[in-house]
Design an enzyme around this catalytic site. Structure first.
Site, PDB file in Angstrom:
ATOM      1  N   CYS A 336      42.917  42.143  35.466  1.00  8.17           N
ATOM      2  CA  CYS A 336      44.964  40.588  36.007  1.00  8.17           C
ATOM      3  C   CYS A 336      44.754  41.486  37.885  1.00  8.17           C
ATOM      4  O   CYS A 336      43.615  40.116  37.984  1.00  8.17           O
ATOM      5  CB  CYS A 336      45.418  42.025  35.456  1.00  8.17           C
ATOM      6  SG  CYS A 336      47.269  41.750  35.349  1.00  8.17           S
ATOM      7  N   HIS A 434      43.635  43.574  30.235  1.00  9.28           N
ATOM      8  CA  HIS A 434      44.005  45.377  30.542  1.00  9.28           C
ATOM      9  C   HIS A 434      43.335  45.964  28.648  1.00  9.28           C
ATOM     10  O   HIS A 434      43.168  45.881  27.623  1.00  9.28           O
ATOM     11  CB  HIS A 434      45.245  46.134  30.550  1.00  9.28           C
ATOM     12  CG  HIS A 434      45.863  45.204  31.587  1.00  9.28           C
ATOM     13  ND1 HIS A 434      45.564  46.039  32.823  1.00  9.28           N
ATOM     14  CD2 HIS A 434      46.455  44.821  32.185  1.00  9.28           C
ATOM     15  CE1 HIS A 434      45.923  45.792  33.619  1.00  9.28           C
ATOM     16  NE2 HIS A 434      46.682  44.576  33.387  1.00  9.28           N
TER      17      HIS A 434
END
Length: 499
Positions: A336, A434
């Site tokens: 991310c 994630h």
């Protein structure tokens, strides 16, 4: 008649409220009750994507799992996600409502109470029992005006309170009795009992202490809860947990994986499964420390303030360590915000994270990022682009990434959509996904890439077994029947009155 509800408030932060609520949720769910967790206001950069398309604090996600119920934005209607210079991003019922500094946020509270009561009412309408978690300390009477997180909510919603003290940090008698004396008499009347948490040793040694607290406050003691040794196997609520060092001296064939602890680190539960792998020595690299030369893999985790954290990374000279690590043949993975840092540049034209502008990235991937557009909140699945290893995970980010590096994707999502990038050498990679290491298949493949042995750990099964153990632990030391008797149906007039 509405659901029963009980609220656990603490004498201070990190007294173990989140874990106690999770244990109670599983214990009462095992009794056949429909249980819902609820936290009016949370502050954490560790968040989870909900089934209804929003985000809530990771602690409430774990509590929902303990209660065996799907995640909902109403379980945590106000979530504050700290950013660097501009204060905190304010999430209301799962969606971004704006940003506010601490002083400004006080002015938000009156209108946020309406959302809090709305969400609580929705959960109460579908449950037998709502377990409410307070935030910080009930004794912070300087913040009592306009409070939506502790006694302000309890009074408005008519929810009785159990006060939790932490004996491990010392002074638990003073903290519980002191809270009795500093809170308003009307707030004090909401407290139906107390718990002493994190006890170590022979419980008989604190029997007199429990009696002293009961005599000084008039509150019944509902339990002396010993330290739960399995806590480290569960996702932590916030970055406080990162202060407890993991890893150590490499040895016994363990492979070193290093993760950078940046000031605004987020979704760091991505690292949790690696901590449980016996063949891995996970090193959390903090301010003032160098990236260990023996690391096989360096992870740049998510960030709530990517540009500011990139500046902090450079200030620590970690970019020099990373370049040396790559020259030695080491692997790098950016997740991310970490993925965004690995690119050639990051632009913030709208000033989402702070002053508008553009900064150079680390240049380890041929991609560029612009922080703009709607926040992406979605569960995803797919496979590794290289070897087809399947995975499940989620996206939670602002920003769009483009560039030639995307022609070598790390992952392929459903619908054959490319995700992430891999360097020509194959040793540097990044993506927005994630939860990769929580997927046993992906974790085993990553360990294989860096020469580490996978233990065959069933991570999700381990979390479930730990929640079951936590429920047994709580049930053995908390008077569940008396706690349930204290719980009361929320007053209808409290939920419908004006904020």
């Amino acid at each position: 008649m509405g659901a029963r509800a009980i609220m656990l408030q603490g004498t201070g932060s990190d007294v173990g409220k989140s874990l106690l609520v999770a244990g109670l949720a599983r214990a009462y769910a095992d009794q056949g009750l429909k249980v819902r967790p609820f936290k009016p206001q949370n502050m954490s950069n560790n968040a989870a994507v909900t089934a209804d398309g929003g985000e809530i604090g990771r602690a409430q996600a774990l509590q929902a799992r303990a209660a065996r119920t799907p995640l909902s934005v109403h379980m945590n209607p106000v979530l504050l996600k700290p950013q660097s210079e501009i204060g905190s991003q304010v999430i209301v019922q799962g969606r971004i409502a704006g940003t506010a500094k601490a002083k400004e946020f006080q002015g938000w509270k009156p209108r946020l109470m309406g959302a809090v009561l709305d969400s609580f009412g929705r959960l109460a309408g579908e449950a037998d029992l709502v377990l409410v978690e307070g935030a910080g300390s009930a004794a912070e009477v300087n913040l009592r005006a306009g409070d939506i997180a502790n006694m302000g909510f309890a009074r408005r919603a008519g929810v009785p309170v159990v006060l939790v003290g932490d004996i491990d940090r010392g002074g638990v008698i003073a903290s519980l009795v002191g809270t009795y004396h500093v809170v308003q008499p009307e707030d004090r009347a909401m407290i139906g009992g107390f718990l002493v948490n994190k006890f170590r040793g022979d419980p008989a040694l604190f029997a007199e202490g429990m009696t002293m607290i009961e005599r000084a406050t008039g509150w019944p003691g509902l339990g002396l809860v010993p330290w739960f040794g399995g806590a480290h196997r569960l996702p932590a609520e916030d970055a406080v947990a990162l202060g407890r060092r993991t890893g150590g001296v490499a040895g016994g064939g363990r492979v070193v994986i290093a993760a950078l602890v940046l000031p605004s680190i987020s979704n760091f539960d991505d690292l949790d499964p690696l901590k449980l792998e016996p063949g891995v020595d996970l090193r959390l690299v903090r301010t003032g420390e160098a990236i260990p030369a023996e690391a096989r893999l360096v992870i740049l985790p998510g960030s709530k303030a990517t540009i500011a954290d990139l500046a902090a990374l450079r200030a620590e000279r970690w970019h020099v360590d990373l370049e040396a690590h790559v020259r030695r043949g080491g692997h790098v993975l950016g997740l991310c915000g970490g993925f965004q840092m690995l690119g050639r540049s990051i632009a913030d034209p709208e000033g989402i994270e702070g002053p508008a502008g553009r900064v150079e990235g680390l240049g380890l991937l041929d991609v560029e990022t612009e922080l703009t557009g709607e926040k992406v909140l979605v569960e995803v699945s797919g496979r590794s682009a290289g070897d087809g290893t399947p995975f499940k995970g989620y996206e939670m980010h602002v920003g769009r990434t483009g560039g030639a590096g995307l022609e070598r994707p790390l992952l392929m999502l459903e619908g054959e959509r490319r995700e992430g990038a891999v360097s020509p050498s194959g040793r540097v990679a990044g993506c927005y996904i994630h939860g990769l290491f929580a997927d046993d298949r992906q974790r085993a493949r990553w360990l294989e890439r860096i020469g580490a042995a996978s233990s065959g750990l069933d991570y999700e099964g381990d979390v479930e077994a730990t929640l079951d153990a936590l429920a047994r632990h709580v049930a053995a030391h908390v008077d569940l029947d008396r706690l349930l008797a204290i719980a009361a149906a929320p007053a209808a007039e409290a939920l419908t009155s004006a904020p």
